[in-house]
Design an enzyme around this catalytic site. Structure first.
Site, PDB file in Angstrom:
ATOM      1  N   GLY A  74      23.254 -29.994  23.919  1.00 32.18           N
ATOM      2  CA  GLY A  74      24.111 -29.743  25.070  1.00 32.18           C
ATOM      3  C   GLY A  74      25.591 -29.792  24.770  1.00 32.18           C
TER       4      GLY A  74
ATOM      5  N   ASP B 293      17.370 -26.250  12.517  1.00 33.56           N
ATOM      6  CA  ASP B 293      16.398 -27.118  13.188  1.00 33.56           C
ATOM      7  C   ASP B 293      14.982 -26.783  12.728  1.00 33.56           C
ATOM      8  OD1 ASP B 293      17.987 -28.741  15.049  1.00 33.56           O
ATOM      9  OD2 ASP B 293      18.544 -26.813  15.917  1.00 33.56           O
TER      10      ASP B 293
ATOM     11  N   MET C 245      11.139 -27.727  13.163  1.00 34.17           N
ATOM     12  CA  MET C 245      10.211 -28.385  14.087  1.00 34.17           C
ATOM     13  C   MET C 245       8.776 -28.022  13.729  1.00 34.17           C
ATOM     14  SD  MET C 245      12.188 -27.710  17.698  1.00 34.17           S
ATOM     15  CE  MET C 245      13.978 -27.628  17.787  1.00 34.17           C
TER      16      MET C 245
ATOM     17  N   MET D  79      12.841 -32.268  12.542  1.00 35.17           N
ATOM     18  CA  MET D  79      12.112 -32.859  13.661  1.00 35.17           C
ATOM     19  C   MET D  79      10.635 -32.698  13.369  1.00 35.17           C
ATOM     20  SD  MET D  79      14.622 -31.509  16.697  1.00 35.17           S
ATOM     21  CE  MET D  79      15.333 -30.196  15.675  1.00 35.17           C
TER      22      MET D  79
ATOM     23  N   HIS E 183      18.022 -30.325   9.975  1.00 35.06           N
ATOM     24  CA  HIS E 183      17.611 -31.390  10.888  1.00 35.06           C
ATOM     25  C   HIS E 183      16.096 -31.303  11.039  1.00 35.06           C
ATOM     26  CE1 HIS E 183      17.715 -32.994  15.318  1.00 35.06           C
ATOM     27  NE2 HIS E 183      17.093 -33.821  14.498  1.00 35.06           N
TER      28      HIS E 183
ATOM     29  N   ASP F 274      24.120 -33.874  18.771  1.00 30.66           N
ATOM     30  CA  ASP F 274      23.348 -32.632  18.858  1.00 30.66           C
ATOM     31  C   ASP F 274      22.623 -32.604  20.191  1.00 30.66           C
ATOM     32  OD1 ASP F 274      21.739 -30.429  18.510  1.00 30.66           O
ATOM     33  OD2 ASP F 274      20.575 -31.255  16.853  1.00 30.66           O
TER      34      ASP F 274
ATOM     35  N   MET G 253      21.064 -38.011  19.030  1.00 31.95           N
ATOM     36  CA  MET G 253      20.594 -36.905  19.853  1.00 31.95           C
ATOM     37  C   MET G 253      21.080 -37.098  21.292  1.00 31.95           C
ATOM     38  SD  MET G 253      18.982 -34.755  17.991  1.00 31.95           S
ATOM     39  CE  MET G 253      18.352 -33.747  19.348  1.00 31.95           C
TER      40      MET G 253
ATOM     41  N   HIS H  66      23.600 -25.437  10.989  1.00 31.74           N
ATOM     42  CA  HIS H  66      22.595 -26.414  11.381  1.00 31.74           C
ATOM     43  C   HIS H  66      21.238 -25.723  11.532  1.00 31.74           C
ATOM     44  CE1 HIS H  66      21.566 -30.368  13.086  1.00 31.74           C
ATOM     45  NE2 HIS H  66      20.784 -29.707  13.933  1.00 31.74           N
TER      46      HIS H  66
ATOM     47  N   SER I 118      24.129 -24.108  15.488  1.00 30.58           N
ATOM     48  CA  SER I 118      22.685 -24.241  15.315  1.00 30.58           C
ATOM     49  C   SER I 118      22.001 -22.884  15.389  1.00 30.58           C
ATOM     50  CB  SER I 118      22.110 -25.159  16.392  1.00 30.58           C
ATOM     51  OG  SER I 118      20.690 -25.126  16.354  1.00 30.58           O
TER      52      SER I 118
END
Length: 228
Positions: A175, A33, A35, A66, A64, A173, A135, A31, A8
């Site tokens: 942790g 992200d 947002m 969000m 991804h 996805d 998630m 990946h 990511s």
């Protein structure tokens, strides 16, 4: 089923994204992200950055989203160069139509579920998807601790995939690290997003290889993989 590792870039240096993409070229996907500070309380990057990143790397982009109003924006990320686009079912008004539109534009369609969103109401949607994202943290920020209470949900999702005989990737996805990836693989995941576990390592490419080895080892002994 092949294990896939998706670093990511949320954990990468945003000022050096082209270079950061190159240090993990052994990864299966990159990946990304996205947002918008509406669907989640954080703001990252958008279409122009995805377009630039797609031109600067041969690693396919796994975007991804969000973001709010996924029905409007998700198809544009295919046009920007994403090879896989994940929308959140909580942000989609018409998820089946959206998945079909993403596929029609030439990308893999993926749907994400927040930790509190159950999988069971969406069982009938699974054939419309190429990947489902569970998630394992609350979306919005990198570096969060893995929520082990998501493991039963991963197992239930894998059972539904097997029940319908689908070739559907199951991504996790949040942790994901050397201490959690084997649990996820044993539960049924086969696509793993890792941020700080990769970009926080002294050698990101070596971290990708090590995570892949761990996940492959766990998958080989997992009951779900043996059944398939």
């Amino acid at each position: 089923m092949a294990v896939q590792i998706n670093p990511s870039i949320l954990s990468a240096d945003f000022a050096r994204l082209a270079e950061e993409a190159k240090v993990v070229e052994g990864a299966d996907w990159l990946h990304v992200d996205v947002m918008d500070n509406h669907f989640v309380p954080n703001l990252t990057l958008g279409l122009p950055v995805v377009e630039s990143l797609a031109r600067s790397t041969d690693t396919p982009l796994d975007c991804h989203l969000m973001i709010a109003d996924a029905d409007r924006w998700a198809p544009q990320y295919v046009e920007a160069g994403a090879s896989s686009v994940t929308f959140h079912v909580e942000a989609a008004g018409a998820p089946v139509r959206l998945a079909r539109e993403i596929r029609a534009k030439g990308a893999r369609a993926s749907m994400a579920l927040k930790p509190a969103t159950p999988i069971e109401p969406y069982e009938d949607l699974l054939p419309e998807l190429d990947m489902l994202l569970i998630m394992t943290v609350e979306p919005g920020f990198g570096g969060q601790a893995f929520l082990d209470i998501m493991l039963p949900k991963i197992r239930r999702t894998r059972e539904l995939i097997s029940k319908h005989g689908l070739e559907l990737w199951l991504q996790v996805d949040g942790g994901v690290s050397a201490s959690t990836i084997e649990q996820c693989a044993e539960a049924g995941a086969d696509v793993f997003v890792a941020g700080s576990a990769v970009y926080g390592a002294a050698d990101p490419a070596a971290a990708v290889r090590a995570l892949r080895t761990q996940a492959e080892r766990a998958t080989a002994r997992a009951s779900w993989a043996c059944d398939e």
